[in-house]
Motif scaffolding. Sequence first.
Motif, short mmCIF file in Angstrom:
data_model
loop_
_atom_site.label_atom_id
_atom_site.label_comp_id
_atom_site.label_asym_id
_atom_site.label_seq_id
_atom_site.Cartn_x
_atom_site.Cartn_y
_atom_site.Cartn_z
N ALA A 269 -23.24 4.66 18.69
CA ALA A 269 -21.79 4.81 18.47
C ALA A 269 -21.34 4.18 17.16
O ALA A 269 -20.43 4.66 16.51
CB ALA A 269 -21.02 4.21 19.64
N ILE A 270 -21.99 3.08 16.77
CA ILE A 270 -21.56 2.39 15.55
C ILE A 270 -22.41 2.79 14.34
O ILE A 270 -22.32 2.15 13.29
CB ILE A 270 -21.56 0.85 15.71
CG1 ILE A 270 -22.97 0.33 16.01
CG2 ILE A 270 -20.57 0.43 16.80
CD1 ILE A 270 -23.06 -1.19 15.98
N PRO B 46 -12.65 -4.40 10.84
CA PRO B 46 -11.59 -3.56 11.42
C PRO B 46 -12.10 -2.17 11.81
O PRO B 46 -11.83 -1.70 12.93
CB PRO B 46 -10.55 -3.49 10.29
CG PRO B 46 -10.74 -4.77 9.54
CD PRO B 46 -12.24 -4.97 9.54
N MET C 89 -14.41 -2.39 14.81
CA MET C 89 -13.72 -2.63 16.09
C MET C 89 -12.98 -1.39 16.57
O MET C 89 -12.90 -1.15 17.78
CB MET C 89 -12.74 -3.81 15.94
CG MET C 89 -13.45 -5.14 15.71
SD MET C 89 -12.39 -6.59 15.94
CE MET C 89 -11.10 -6.28 14.77
N LEU D 273 -7.03 8.69 14.79
CA LEU D 273 -6.06 9.76 14.59
C LEU D 273 -5.96 10.49 15.92
O LEU D 273 -6.96 11.05 16.39
CB LEU D 273 -6.52 10.69 13.46
CG LEU D 273 -5.60 11.86 13.11
CD1 LEU D 273 -4.23 11.37 12.65
CD2 LEU D 273 -6.24 12.73 12.02
N ALA E 211 -8.77 9.48 18.37
CA ALA E 211 -10.19 9.56 18.01
C ALA E 211 -10.43 8.86 16.68
O ALA E 211 -9.64 9.01 15.75
CB ALA E 211 -10.63 11.02 17.92
N PRO E 212 -11.52 8.09 16.57
CA PRO E 212 -11.80 7.43 15.30
C PRO E 212 -12.11 8.45 14.20
O PRO E 212 -12.88 9.39 14.43
CB PRO E 212 -13.05 6.59 15.58
CG PRO E 212 -13.22 6.56 17.06
CD PRO E 212 -12.51 7.77 17.60
N THR F 204 -13.98 1.64 16.13
CA THR F 204 -15.04 2.46 16.73
C THR F 204 -15.43 1.92 18.11
O THR F 204 -15.60 2.68 19.07
CB THR F 204 -16.27 2.48 15.80
OG1 THR F 204 -15.87 3.02 14.54
CG2 THR F 204 -17.39 3.32 16.38
N VAL G 256 -6.35 -1.45 12.98
CA VAL G 256 -6.74 -2.77 13.50
C VAL G 256 -5.51 -3.61 13.85
O VAL G 256 -5.54 -4.39 14.80
CB VAL G 256 -7.65 -3.51 12.50
CG1 VAL G 256 -6.90 -3.84 11.20
CG2 VAL G 256 -8.24 -4.76 13.11
N GLY H 30 -22.13 5.04 12.30
CA GLY H 30 -21.37 5.48 11.13
C GLY H 30 -20.53 4.38 10.53
O GLY H 30 -19.65 4.63 9.71
N ASN H 31 -20.78 3.15 10.95
CA ASN H 31 -20.07 1.99 10.39
C ASN H 31 -21.12 1.04 9.83
O ASN H 31 -21.89 0.45 10.58
CB ASN H 31 -19.26 1.27 11.48
CG ASN H 31 -18.12 2.11 12.01
OD1 ASN H 31 -18.33 2.96 12.88
ND2 ASN H 31 -16.93 1.89 11.50
N THR I 244 -12.30 3.21 9.07
CA THR I 244 -12.12 3.90 10.35
C THR I 244 -10.81 3.51 11.03
O THR I 244 -10.52 2.33 11.23
CB THR I 244 -13.30 3.60 11.29
OG1 THR I 244 -14.51 3.96 10.64
CG2 THR I 244 -13.16 4.35 12.60
N LYS J 296 -12.53 8.73 9.63
CA LYS J 296 -12.66 7.98 8.39
C LYS J 296 -11.45 8.30 7.52
O LYS J 296 -11.30 9.42 7.03
CB LYS J 296 -13.98 8.31 7.72
CG LYS J 296 -15.15 7.80 8.60
CD LYS J 296 -16.51 7.89 8.00
CE LYS J 296 -17.52 7.20 8.93
NZ LYS J 296 -18.92 7.28 8.49
N THR K 244 -11.42 9.98 4.09
CA THR K 244 -11.77 11.40 3.99
C THR K 244 -10.79 12.21 4.82
O THR K 244 -11.11 13.25 5.37
CB THR K 244 -13.23 11.62 4.43
OG1 THR K 244 -14.03 10.62 3.80
CG2 THR K 244 -13.77 12.97 4.01
N THR K 245 -9.59 11.69 4.94
CA THR K 245 -8.51 12.36 5.65
C THR K 245 -7.28 12.25 4.76
O THR K 245 -7.00 11.18 4.23
CB THR K 245 -8.23 11.67 7.00
OG1 THR K 245 -9.46 11.59 7.73
CG2 THR K 245 -7.20 12.44 7.81
#
Lengths: 807, 163, 292
Positions: free
Chosen positions: B129-130, B105, B108, B51, B54-55, B110, B74, B132-133, B48, B57, B60-61
């Motif tokens: 919020a977390i 990293p 944090m 960009l 906004a956070p 996120t 980080v 997805g981590n 994460t 992944k 996948t970018t």
Amino acid sequence: MTATEIPPPDAALSPAGNPLGFGRMLRKEDARFLRGQGHYVDDLRLPGMLHGAILRSPYAHARIVSIDTSAAEAHPKVKAVITGAVLETLNLAWMPTLSGDVTAVLATDKVRYQGQEVAFVVAEDEYSARDALELIDVEYDPLPAVVDARHALDPDAPVIRDDLEGRTDNHIYDWEAGDAAACEEVFAKAEVVVAQDMIYPRVHPAPMETCGSVAHMDPVTGKLTVWTTTQAPHAHRTVYALVAGLPEHKIQIISPDIGGGFGNKVGIYPGYVLSIVGSIVTKAPVKWMEDRSENLMSTSFARDYHMHGEIAATKDGKILGLRVNVLADHGAFNGVAQPTKFPAGFFHIFTGSYDYPAAHCKVTAVYTNKALGGVAYACSFRITEAVYLVERMVDCLAFELKMDPAELRMKNLLRPEQFPYTTPTGWEYDSGNYPAALDEAKRIAGYDELRREQAERRAAAAEPGADPAAPLMGIGISFFTEGVGAGPRKHMDILGLGMADGCDLRVHPTGKAQLRLSVQTQGQGHETTFAQIVSHVLGIPPEDIEVIHGDTDNTPFGLGTYGSRSTPVSGAAAAVAAQRVKDKARIVAAAALECSPDDLEWEHGRWYVKGDPSKGQTMAEIAMASHGSLELPEGVEGHLDASVVYNPPNLTYPFGCYIAVVDVDPQTGQVKVRRFIAVDDCGPRINPMIVEGQVHGGLADGVGMALMEVIAFDSDGNNLGGSFMDYLLPTSMECPSWELGQTVTPSPHHPIGVKGVGESATVGSPAAVVNAVLDALQLRHADMPFTPAATWRAMQGRPLRPDLAIE
Amino acid sequence: MRVTMKVNGQETTAEIEPRLLLVHYLRESAGLTGTHWGCDTSNCGACTVWLDGAPVKSCTTLAAMADGHEVRTVEGLADPVTGDLDPVQQGFMEEHGLQCGFCTPGMMMTARALLDRNPDPDEDTIREAISGNLCRCTGYENIVRAIRWAATHQTVDSQEVSA
Amino acid sequence: MQTPAPFEYERAASVEEAIALLTRHGPEARLIAGGHSLLPMMKLRLARPETLIDINGLADLDYIRVEGDQIAIGAMTRHATVLESAVLAEHYRIFAEAERVIADPIVRNRGTVGGSLCQADPSEDLSAVFAALRGQVVIRSVEGARTVDLGNFHRGPYETAVGDGEILVEVRVPIRTRTGSAYEKVERRAGDWSVAAAGAFVQFGDDGSIADVGIGITAVGAEHFTCAPAEDLLRGRPPTAEAIEEAAAICAASCHPSADQRGPVDYKRHLVGVLVARALNRSIARARGEAA
């Protein structure tokens, strides 16, 4: 030091505000991690470094007809393509496992599980290496796969290991422990016998960092350096020397920061060996990092025990005996990492925390067309399976007797005065106060109140017009006894290497110290905890003690970190080394103070003259004196250091009591863990903050295994848990806020009384969650993981087999 | 193709293949190895980064998608001038919110984004919020506490920084 | 880690340019928005488009607005925007409830409404939401724009009405009064795809009966992500428990789930009944202004 002399957490603080010894201390290693300055294997870049990628078998069982690598070799960025045939010319196609078997580095004759290594490409970059994999043409002749372990020994089952001479079936071994005859007698007479089949399904440690290595064979010096994800760098060095015939003194294994291990990074994987071969072939450093699917499909899985338990008891709930038959699915190669004498690991500690005379287990291990492994995922050499078995059987007994499971446990727990206690299968538990831990867990949980709430809810649900969606409440208890710190050399070795660990402590002239360890942190905080151990003994501030580990050229030999052995074994080595330095410091101080060592007394960090505290020498002064011109007594060498190899006299036996409270949606089968109470007794806590963190992580593992983690296979042997979309790790949403408690029972034989804690919660927690779910459903048994579907089907009386594809 | 993007306020540029993933651009082209990767399916969140604030992944970018945009990693969390840790970083240390450090990293990044939008999140909000981590070490408890620590120390620290 | 096979990369600055690029590069070109469906498939090398046309620059397709008696949602609207949209929250709670369980918060920052619909994964949640609401999609090509009902949009798993040289630009849903909506999903773990999920809206008539109703179902092989016979059954009837049960049973009986590691067929079918009933009941409560 004996148990009774354990000091309370050291009160004094260092100049940096750290405890001089035990106590909560922020971690030294955090500074680099927080800034993104950790140094993991994949972060390494060397000049001219090439990248490897592995072609893997799409089939679970197939004969290799041909491999055509010509198109891959023609790829402009490809430097080498290595196949099993190439390795055969180097005598490297096969390598020994840690359990007396062999395993293929690259398949030559057959592939034996989906994801097995078939070819290795070395290219200028990772993307090109993976492109080239697609250019390799392998012709397979598919064979029927052995998927269901229960049919592995069928007479018509395909023979997986036809590479082994004379092999006509898929049987690996039978092994037993305990007294079968004594059990016969007890079970024949018992008022109550409850039998239950259960599966501890195949799961995976899945550390966030996958496995990988960077190998560099220096063509000029002939020195091989391997930066690798290993929990056991010294053991890996020796194995590479044995496998590849390389001179051990010319091999340096560097285990940098490791992104979690949990047993996944104990074994030697073909990828590591291939990076070495790739470097030898290309004369350049070669990096190999597996992707997540490779990690889940080919590296060390855990568990996969099919168990049949029988428990005997009196009508009023006094347990008389426990016996168990295990069918162990070891996959296509017997690659279990455990002490040689114990093919089923420490499973025979399955008698658990209770007092009864008769116990017996028989373990039959079989080959199947699945990946190898078995001992991993914080299992303490299969104590996880053992604890699950006994804690489920005790609950099954409670179910049949309609007894409260807490009461049944209290009735049977070992009493403090029974320690040291020798179990019916031969373990000597060092110390414990089990009833106190159970009481403490019940107190924190408010157990009686929870049972009242449950009774009220059940009564309400039975009323006419009750909400059919009202959650079913369940309360589950698990009491576990761990056995960690393997182990005594005469009983325990891996590949002939005794399980003792070395430690070097050097105090420099200015009083700052360096401690060199054979064990390897993967997040446990060794750089902090071990500094605290030395500080505890010597009074040197922990910030002045540097812990060095993970580099075989710069640390003493030892077997590494797994089985929660770092603190019990290397922690003891560090304490003994510090004690030796302290003893030597006394002699040096006596010489400096011109008195007899016998006239000196110790206060934290200082030797002083009895009756005259103003006259003394601090460790810093002694350190300088020992490196200076002070004349030392005859036979006393200068400098201030110590080198220790610690051979543990016994395992240590941490224990604890866990209580889970769950709510189950009766219509959808969804399980929510509402509360989780964990009382751990691991002896004195060196750094309570770190200990709690270790427990938290293991509790999440328990939620994961109980509710979602599993690797099943379809009838063709396809792995159905081969990505993080399919192999589910618990998130922050499934984990409750953990409620921790503790009792403190020191180990009588460990120099500072500590017992180790790294795997306790992973070992103890799955049974608590499972017991809670089954309590909610008011069922005797169904197999985990309790996905919504599995829970619902259990409620329907048609439970799912967790190891097979859902049909 | 050539891409140019601001990473932690610094202009970076490289000639890349269009298929290069942003996580690899950051680690290989920009030399910032603090951003890790842990899966191939955008589940784990170890990669994460921000960009345009906004956070996302970064596994996948595509790096090409970040061309002309701003990325924060980080390495850009601590104060670039003083080097002082961000309260989130400090919170992770104070509350033992990390063990092996591998998910840290991403976790944090996120957390920082959450606190920028919601300076005083409760436990449930933080857990969501977390979600997805993934973390395999901490059982999330101390991560939640770390973010709460940062929430309760944001003002103090920013005053200290400005003073 | 897994890496995609090589491809050509183009960037579109406008819808017209995107259409022109699609036309120029032909059927082996794919649009990429958030990329969270396509890139994982490309990394597995199960998808290997020759050209990717990046439409992240089409900021003018990022909107949620009321247009007459409809809500229009631009195709480039990110999931996070849908989740937090005040306009959608005012009219249809189903959006926020569905979005909250789509993937995870970080993925939702990137994934788009259009991308999710066009991927047409048979377990996708927004397909069920729009099917329940009987939305329409607007598809553009060089020929101009055409509107397709959600009921005709999905042509099968991973197949939609969007043809070569076309781009989905907008989704529309009618605004309804006296309406409540809800979404119910069962997943094995936060962020996982649905085992099954169901959404609904219920609109009351003056007489207190159900004037209109929509049901959306995903992950279980429901035709066009809905169940028209169940909707027909409820329309015009008072919202009794029996009617709800009957409609839910029709949904359960008429879907075509397949067994996988998320569950066996009987469980998924059972779940459809439970979730449809729950979604309908909460929709009804909300339409009445009750907390649900």
